[in-house]
Design a protein around this motif. Structure first.
Motif, PDB file in Angstrom:
ATOM      1  N   PRO A   1      46.673  40.254  27.078  1.00 19.22           N
ATOM      2  CA  PRO A   1      47.454  40.445  28.307  1.00 19.22           C
ATOM      3  C   PRO A   1      46.617  40.106  29.523  1.00 19.22           C
ATOM      4  O   PRO A   1      45.398  40.244  29.516  1.00 19.22           O
ATOM      5  CB  PRO A   1      47.808  41.938  28.262  1.00 19.22           C
TER       6      PRO A   1
ATOM      7  N   THR B   1      47.893  43.212  35.304  1.00 18.62           N
ATOM      8  CA  THR B   1      48.764  44.343  34.968  1.00 18.62           C
ATOM      9  C   THR B   1      47.886  45.502  34.506  1.00 18.62           C
ATOM     10  O   THR B   1      46.740  45.293  34.088  1.00 18.62           O
ATOM     11  CB  THR B   1      49.763  43.988  33.855  1.00 18.62           C
TER      12      THR B   1
ATOM     13  N   GLY C   1      46.961  45.022  30.882  1.00 15.78           N
ATOM     14  CA  GLY C   1      46.002  43.940  30.712  1.00 15.78           C
ATOM     15  C   GLY C   1      44.610  44.319  31.181  1.00 15.78           C
ATOM     16  O   GLY C   1      43.614  43.976  30.530  1.00 15.78           O
TER      17      GLY C   1
END
Length: 428
Positions: free
Chosen positions: A29, A33, A36
Motif C-alpha cells: 500500500p 494512507t 500504507g
C-alpha cells in the motif's frame, strides 16, 4: 532479521513458498494512507534472506532452491537503507527538531524542516526513515495509546502523516490529500473553511505530531493557488504539528528568498533580510519558520569522503545475495572508482546499478558483480561526473503578469517632403 542457516537445513530460515508468493502478489500500500504508512513503518528493512554458499545451495532440494532464488531476487532489489554522512546530517536535524518541538509547551508556531536535493539523492527515503523512527519511539513512550484520548472513542493514533503534494496544488486539494490519509468522510462540495476545519480536527483527534509533505517543489510562487497553499501550510504549523517538506531544488521554487550555495559547508546560506515581496507574499515568513538542509551526493576527493563511500559499499555488499559473491566484491581494486564514475556518487543511481546488476548476474549464471557485467547495465547517464555542485537559483520566480507594452505612437507624416515626383503627382 534472519539467523545463519543451520548445517542440517541451510534453508531453515527461508520463508515458505506461500509467503514468498504473498510478498509478490500482495504488493504494498502507498504511504499516503494510514494503512500504507503503518505497513512501511513496521516492515522497513525486514527483507533480509539467510546467507547461503554455493555448496549449501546445491545440497538443498530443487524446490527449495527455486524458492531461495526467487526470494533473493526480491531482497536484492529491496536493499535496506544504509547510513551515509549525508543521510545522518538530515536525520540529526529532523530528530533535533522533532524532539524539541514535542517538548514545547506554549509556542504558538513550531519550526519546520525543508529537505532539498536533486533527483535520486534519497530525500524521501531519508525523511520517511527518520519520521518512522520517531513514531516508533513516540508510540513506545505512550504505550501505543493516544495521549489525552476521550474515553469511549476509537480514533486512530497517527503520530506521523505522509502526504504527497498534489500535482496541481490548491488549498482544497491539499486539504483533501491530508483527509484521504485517514480515509476521512467529507463532502466533496465542502468549502475551503470547512475543509481546513476538518483537517485541523483530524490532526488533533489522531494525535498527529509530524506532517511530511513530499514533492513540495511542485509549488511555484508565480501561481496564486500555490501561494495560498503555502499560507495553508503556515497555518498548519500553529496546530502543534511539525512540518517536514521535501523537494527538488527548493530554493529555486521561490518558497524561500534567494539563497547562496556555500561549497565549504555544502549548505544553503540565507542573505541578510531585504524588503522583498513576491506578489504580496512575504517570503521571509517561510524562511524564518523552516530550516533548509541540502541532501548531497557522495564525493571521492578527500580521504574522509573515500572512506565514507567505501563503508557504504560494504554495507550494500553484506546484503547482496549472489552465490559466487566474495568479500570485497564492491570495494576491492578499481571497483569503487568505477561505481563512482558510473553514478557520480548519487545514492539512488548507485542502488539501481547494483540492483539491476544482481538480476543480470543471476540470469547469466555468473552470480557475482564485476565491471564487465555492470557495463551491460544502462543508466540514464553513464557519465555522472558533471553532476551539479551548485544548484542554480533564479533571482526572481517567473511572473504570470505581463508588463503592459507601451504602444508606440505613430509619427505624423503630414509635413513630410516626399520629393519633386510626389509633388507633381499631387498637383497634376
Amino acid at each position: 532479521m534472519s539467523q545463519s542457516p543451520s548445517a542440517d537445513d541451510p534453508l531453515a530460515d527461508l520463508p515458505s513458498r506461500a509467503r514468498i508468493a504473498e510478498l509478490i502478489l500482495q504488493g504494498r500500500p502507498h504511504r499516503d494512507t494510514y494503512a500504507g504508512w503503518q505497513h512501511y513503518r513496521t516492515h522497513r528493512g525486514q527483507l533480509i534472506p539467510p546467507p547461503l554458499t554455493t555448496n549449501q545451495w546445491r545440497s538443498a532440494p530443487t524446490a527449495r532452491r527455486t524458492d531461495y532464488d526467487l526470494y533473493r531476487r526480491i531482497t536484492n532489489v529491496n536493499l535496506p537503507l544504509q547510513r551515509t554522512p549525508m543521510q545522518e546530517k538530515v536525520t540529526r536535524l529532523i530528530r533535533r527538531r522533532l524532539n524539541g518541538n514535542t517538548l514545547k509547551q506554549d509556542d504558538p508556531t513550531l519550526a519546520g524542516v525543508m529537505v532539498s536535493g536533486w533527483g535520486n539523492y534519497g530525500k524521501t527515503t531519508t525523511v520517511c526513515s527518520a519520521a518512522a523512527a520517531f513514531e516508533d519511539q513516540w508510540l513506545q513512550l505512550h504505550s501505543y495509546l493516544l495521549p489525552g484520548a476521550i474515553p469511549g472513542t476509537s480514533d486512530l493514533h497517527a503520530p506521523v502523516v505522509y502526504v504527497s503534494t498534489p500535482v496541481t496544488a490548491t488549498p482544497k486539494s491539499t486539504c483533501v490529500s491530508i483527509l484521504n490519509f485517514f480515509r476521512a468522510d467529507f463532502r466533496r462540495s465542502a468549502t475551503l473553511p470547512e475543509l481546513v476545519r476538518l483537517v485541523s480536527d483530524s490532526l488533533r483527534d489522531h494525535g498527529v505530531k509530524v506532517l511530511v509533505l513530499d514533492d513540495i517543489s511542485r509549488l511555484r510562487m508565480h501561481r496564486a493557488d500555490d501561494q495560498d497553499v503555502l499560507d495553508l501550510m503556515r497555518a498548519l504549523m500553529s496546530l502543534d504539528v511539525t512540518l517536514i517538506l521535501t523537494g527538488v531544488n527548493i530554493p529555486a521554487t521561490g518558497l524561500l528568498r534567494e539563497a547562496k550555495w556555500d561549497k565549504a559547508t555544502a549548505q544553503w546560506i540565507m542573505p541578510q533580510l531585504e524588503s522583498t515581496r513576491i506578489h504580496g507574499l512575504e517570503v521571509t515568513q517561510t524562511e524564518h519558520r523552516f530550516e533548509l538542509v541540502e541532501l548531497d551526493r557522495f564525493r571521492y576527493t578527500t580521504a574522509e569522503q573515500i572512506t565514507a563511500f567505501l563503508n557504504h559499499l560494504r554495507g550494500i555488499e553484506v546484503h547482496v545475495r549472489l552465490l559466487n559473491a566474495k568479500k570485497g566484491m564492491l570495494t576491492d581494486g578499481a571497483m569503487p572508482e568505477y561505481l563512482m564514475r558510473r553514478t557520480g556518487g548519487v545514492v539512488g543511481l548507485l542502488g539501481r546499478l547494483i540492483e539491476d546488476g544482481t538480476q543480470e548476474a543471476m540470469d547469466s549464471g555468473r552470480e557475482a558483480l564485476d565491471e564487465d557485467l555492470l557495463d551491460e547495465i544502462v543508466l540514464r547517464r553513464d557519465d555522472m561526473t558533471d553532476a551539479p555542485d551548485e544548484p542554480a537559483v533564479p533571482k526572481d520566480p517567473p511572473t504570470t503578469r505581463r508588463s503592459p507594452r507601451t504602444k508606440r505612437r505613430t509619427r505624423n507624416t503630414v509635413f513630410d517632403d516626399r520629393g519633386p515626383r510626389a509633388a507633381e503627382d499631387q498637383t497634376g
